[in-house]
Design a protein around this motif. Sequence first.
Motif, PDB file in Angstrom:
ATOM      1  N   ASN A 115      -9.546 -25.004 -32.988  1.00 28.47           N
ATOM      2  CA  ASN A 115     -10.115 -25.349 -34.295  1.00 28.47           C
ATOM      3  C   ASN A 115     -11.352 -24.522 -34.642  1.00 28.47           C
ATOM      4  O   ASN A 115     -12.280 -25.006 -35.291  1.00 28.47           O
ATOM      5  N   GLY A 116     -11.345 -23.282 -34.205  1.00 33.06           N
ATOM      6  CA  GLY A 116     -12.447 -22.385 -34.555  1.00 33.06           C
ATOM      7  C   GLY A 116     -13.672 -22.519 -33.681  1.00 33.06           C
ATOM      8  O   GLY A 116     -14.737 -21.974 -34.016  1.00 33.06           O
ATOM      9  N   ALA A 117     -13.538 -23.231 -32.555  1.00 33.84           N
ATOM     10  CA  ALA A 117     -14.686 -23.402 -31.654  1.00 33.84           C
ATOM     11  C   ALA A 117     -15.162 -22.047 -31.135  1.00 33.84           C
ATOM     12  O   ALA A 117     -14.381 -21.108 -31.003  1.00 33.84           O
ATOM     13  N   TRP A 118     -16.470 -21.957 -30.850  1.00 34.13           N
ATOM     14  CA  TRP A 118     -17.049 -20.714 -30.342  1.00 34.13           C
ATOM     15  C   TRP A 118     -16.978 -20.690 -28.820  1.00 34.13           C
ATOM     16  O   TRP A 118     -17.298 -21.666 -28.153  1.00 34.13           O
ATOM     17  N   TYR A 119     -16.543 -19.569 -28.295  1.00 33.34           N
ATOM     18  CA  TYR A 119     -16.514 -19.355 -26.851  1.00 33.34           C
ATOM     19  C   TYR A 119     -17.873 -18.775 -26.446  1.00 33.34           C
ATOM     20  O   TYR A 119     -18.380 -17.858 -27.093  1.00 33.34           O
ATOM     21  N   HIS A 120     -18.439 -19.290 -25.387  1.00 33.60           N
ATOM     22  CA  HIS A 120     -19.749 -18.841 -24.906  1.00 33.60           C
ATOM     23  C   HIS A 120     -19.559 -18.305 -23.493  1.00 33.60           C
ATOM     24  O   HIS A 120     -19.442 -19.063 -22.528  1.00 33.60           O
ATOM     25  N   ILE A 121     -19.534 -16.976 -23.367  1.00 34.72           N
ATOM     26  CA  ILE A 121     -19.082 -16.341 -22.124  1.00 34.72           C
ATOM     27  C   ILE A 121     -20.100 -15.299 -21.634  1.00 34.72           C
ATOM     28  O   ILE A 121     -20.749 -14.623 -22.436  1.00 34.72           O
ATOM     29  N   SER A 122     -20.203 -15.162 -20.314  1.00 38.60           N
ATOM     30  CA  SER A 122     -21.013 -14.098 -19.708  1.00 38.60           C
ATOM     31  C   SER A 122     -20.097 -12.914 -19.426  1.00 38.60           C
ATOM     32  O   SER A 122     -19.236 -12.987 -18.544  1.00 38.60           O
ATOM     33  N   PRO A 123     -20.252 -11.813 -20.171  1.00 38.19           N
ATOM     34  CA  PRO A 123     -19.361 -10.658 -19.962  1.00 38.19           C
ATOM     35  C   PRO A 123     -19.781  -9.841 -18.737  1.00 38.19           C
ATOM     36  O   PRO A 123     -20.964  -9.551 -18.556  1.00 38.19           O
ATOM     37  N   TRP A 124     -18.798  -9.470 -17.921  1.00 40.35           N
ATOM     38  CA  TRP A 124     -19.103  -8.681 -16.730  1.00 40.35           C
ATOM     39  C   TRP A 124     -18.299  -7.387 -16.650  1.00 40.35           C
ATOM     40  O   TRP A 124     -18.620  -6.505 -15.854  1.00 40.35           O
ATOM     41  N   GLY A 125     -17.244  -7.267 -17.431  1.00 40.62           N
ATOM     42  CA  GLY A 125     -16.485  -6.020 -17.383  1.00 40.62           C
ATOM     43  C   GLY A 125     -15.321  -6.042 -18.347  1.00 40.62           C
ATOM     44  O   GLY A 125     -14.986  -7.069 -18.949  1.00 40.62           O
ATOM     45  N   LEU A 126     -14.708  -4.863 -18.514  1.00 42.56           N
ATOM     46  CA  LEU A 126     -13.515  -4.703 -19.339  1.00 42.56           C
ATOM     47  C   LEU A 126     -12.399  -4.173 -18.457  1.00 42.56           C
ATOM     48  O   LEU A 126     -12.630  -3.326 -17.589  1.00 42.56           O
ATOM     49  N   SER A 127     -11.213  -4.678 -18.685  1.00 43.31           N
ATOM     50  CA  SER A 127     -10.069  -4.267 -17.877  1.00 43.31           C
ATOM     51  C   SER A 127      -8.913  -3.881 -18.786  1.00 43.31           C
ATOM     52  O   SER A 127      -8.701  -4.494 -19.840  1.00 43.31           O
ATOM     53  N   TRP A 128      -8.182  -2.846 -18.374  1.00 43.15           N
ATOM     54  CA  TRP A 128      -7.005  -2.376 -19.114  1.00 43.15           C
ATOM     55  C   TRP A 128      -5.777  -2.783 -18.327  1.00 43.15           C
ATOM     56  O   TRP A 128      -5.617  -2.412 -17.177  1.00 43.15           O
ATOM     57  N   ASP A 129      -4.905  -3.563 -18.925  1.00 41.77           N
ATOM     58  CA  ASP A 129      -3.709  -4.015 -18.224  1.00 41.77           C
ATOM     59  C   ASP A 129      -2.578  -4.225 -19.222  1.00 41.77           C
ATOM     60  O   ASP A 129      -2.791  -4.820 -20.288  1.00 41.77           O
ATOM     61  N   ASP A 130      -1.397  -3.751 -18.865  1.00 42.44           N
ATOM     62  CA  ASP A 130      -0.208  -3.953 -19.687  1.00 42.44           C
ATOM     63  C   ASP A 130      -0.460  -3.539 -21.140  1.00 42.44           C
ATOM     64  O   ASP A 130      -0.095  -4.243 -22.076  1.00 42.44           O
ATOM     65  N   GLU A 131      -1.150  -2.385 -21.297  1.00 46.08           N
ATOM     66  CA  GLU A 131      -1.435  -1.795 -22.613  1.00 46.08           C
ATOM     67  C   GLU A 131      -2.411  -2.588 -23.462  1.00 46.08           C
ATOM     68  O   GLU A 131      -2.542  -2.370 -24.662  1.00 46.08           O
ATOM     69  N   ASN A 132      -3.117  -3.537 -22.855  1.00 48.64           N
ATOM     70  CA  ASN A 132      -4.093  -4.324 -23.600  1.00 48.64           C
ATOM     71  C   ASN A 132      -5.462  -4.245 -22.929  1.00 48.64           C
ATOM     72  O   ASN A 132      -5.570  -4.057 -21.719  1.00 48.64           O
ATOM     73  N   TYR A 133      -6.496  -4.419 -23.750  1.00 53.53           N
ATOM     74  CA  TYR A 133      -7.878  -4.434 -23.292  1.00 53.53           C
ATOM     75  C   TYR A 133      -8.278  -5.888 -23.080  1.00 53.53           C
ATOM     76  O   TYR A 133      -8.063  -6.730 -23.950  1.00 53.53           O
ATOM     77  N   TYR A 134      -8.906  -6.183 -21.947  1.00 53.45           N
ATOM     78  CA  TYR A 134      -9.338  -7.548 -21.653  1.00 53.45           C
ATOM     79  C   TYR A 134     -10.823  -7.589 -21.312  1.00 53.45           C
ATOM     80  O   TYR A 134     -11.336  -6.724 -20.597  1.00 53.45           O
ATOM     81  N   LEU A 135     -11.502  -8.600 -21.825  1.00 53.64           N
ATOM     82  CA  LEU A 135     -12.843  -8.923 -21.373  1.00 53.64           C
ATOM     83  C   LEU A 135     -12.711  -9.819 -20.148  1.00 53.64           C
ATOM     84  O   LEU A 135     -11.980 -10.817 -20.182  1.00 53.64           O
ATOM     85  N   VAL A 136     -13.397  -9.470 -19.081  1.00 52.43           N
ATOM     86  CA  VAL A 136     -13.439 -10.334 -17.901  1.00 52.43           C
ATOM     87  C   VAL A 136     -14.849 -10.904 -17.835  1.00 52.43           C
ATOM     88  O   VAL A 136     -15.829 -10.161 -17.759  1.00 52.43           O
ATOM     89  N   GLY A 137     -14.944 -12.225 -17.918  1.00 50.01           N
ATOM     90  CA  GLY A 137     -16.259 -12.856 -17.977  1.00 50.01           C
ATOM     91  C   GLY A 137     -16.295 -14.176 -17.236  1.00 50.01           C
ATOM     92  O   GLY A 137     -15.273 -14.679 -16.750  1.00 50.01           O
ATOM     93  N   TYR A 138     -17.479 -14.738 -17.179  1.00 48.62           N
ATOM     94  CA  TYR A 138     -17.692 -16.005 -16.471  1.00 48.62           C
ATOM     95  C   TYR A 138     -17.921 -17.122 -17.475  1.00 48.62           C
ATOM     96  O   TYR A 138     -18.795 -17.024 -18.354  1.00 48.62           O
TER      97      TYR A 138
END
Length: 343
Positions: free
Chosen positions: A189-212
């Motif tokens: 419902n449009g809630a905000w995600y509050h995440i600690s970003p630690w890196g970016l990963s490329w997998d299966d042709e997509n970019y992913y944020l990896v965070g805590y």
Amino acid sequence: MIYLKYVGRREKCIMPKGTNQKFKLYRLAQIMLEKTDEEHYITMPEIMESLAEYNITADRKSIYTDLRDLSVLGIEVEGEPIGNRYHYHVVSRTFELPELKLLVDAIQSSKFITEKKSNTLIKKLEKMVSEYEAQKLQRQVYVSGRIKTMNESIYYTVDAIHNAISENKKIKFQYYQWNVKKEMELRHNGAWYHISPWGLSWDDENYYLVGYDSDAEKIKHYRVDKMLHIRFSSENREGKEFFNKLDMADYAKKSFGMFGGKEQTVKLLVKNNLVGVIIDRFGKNVILFPTDDEHFTVNVNVHVSRQFLGWVFSLGDGIKIVGPDDVVEQMRSEIKRLIEHYS
């Protein structure tokens, strides 16, 4: 036009200056980079004519000096005698043509780069070679079923993530999914995600944020092209102790399609003709144990999920899970579920 002016008893040849003389060295560099390469040359009269198109006049002597000065800008020009004239061309560039072709191919075949941005980036790369070589970069890479992302803001999202990491800040963003009407629909419902970003990963042709995720107290990953309205948080990042133990490349290798699951060591029985598939997926450091003339076993660390089971299933009778027992049972349950689904 060249005219003569009397100075005392000596004749002096004076050339009237054009209105853009202050741009002379810049335009000369532009002309040499655009009109010459390893196979295409330009003569001194052609250089003077090209400068005149920018309303810049110059005599041969000053142009010789300017051509030498271009080396200060990292542009090396070489003159070769051909017939009764010298022909000049740029002999080195920041990128060689084969290197730029690889970059063009990577841009065109990348799923996460939109078609509009792909064209923009390639146009910029074309400026790094001559106009003749630029035509060789205007090529289409055909990839079966190629689908480009439609999120034009992904480049700014990636930049914001890198900035947050360098400044040790959390980020906030909204996350969307597609509904059956092909509309973007905000998750939760449009809630905000509050995440600690630690890196970016490329997998299966997509970019992913990896965070805590501090609330869930665990590492999570998010498709960057599905992140919207990213902004910095005033809070510093958390979860450093988790990421100090995390090998990002290893994490992506264990996660099939970046889907989570319990990490386990799985023993596989594999036909010899699939050894390349195993090495491509898990790397050359995996240890292969021959079992007979046609098979080997290998122990791999993976996040056991339906995506992993589906990968095994896709390889048919060339591969089989032989341990541990609970993973073998998961595969049996998945096969049973599929049989019931299609019966």
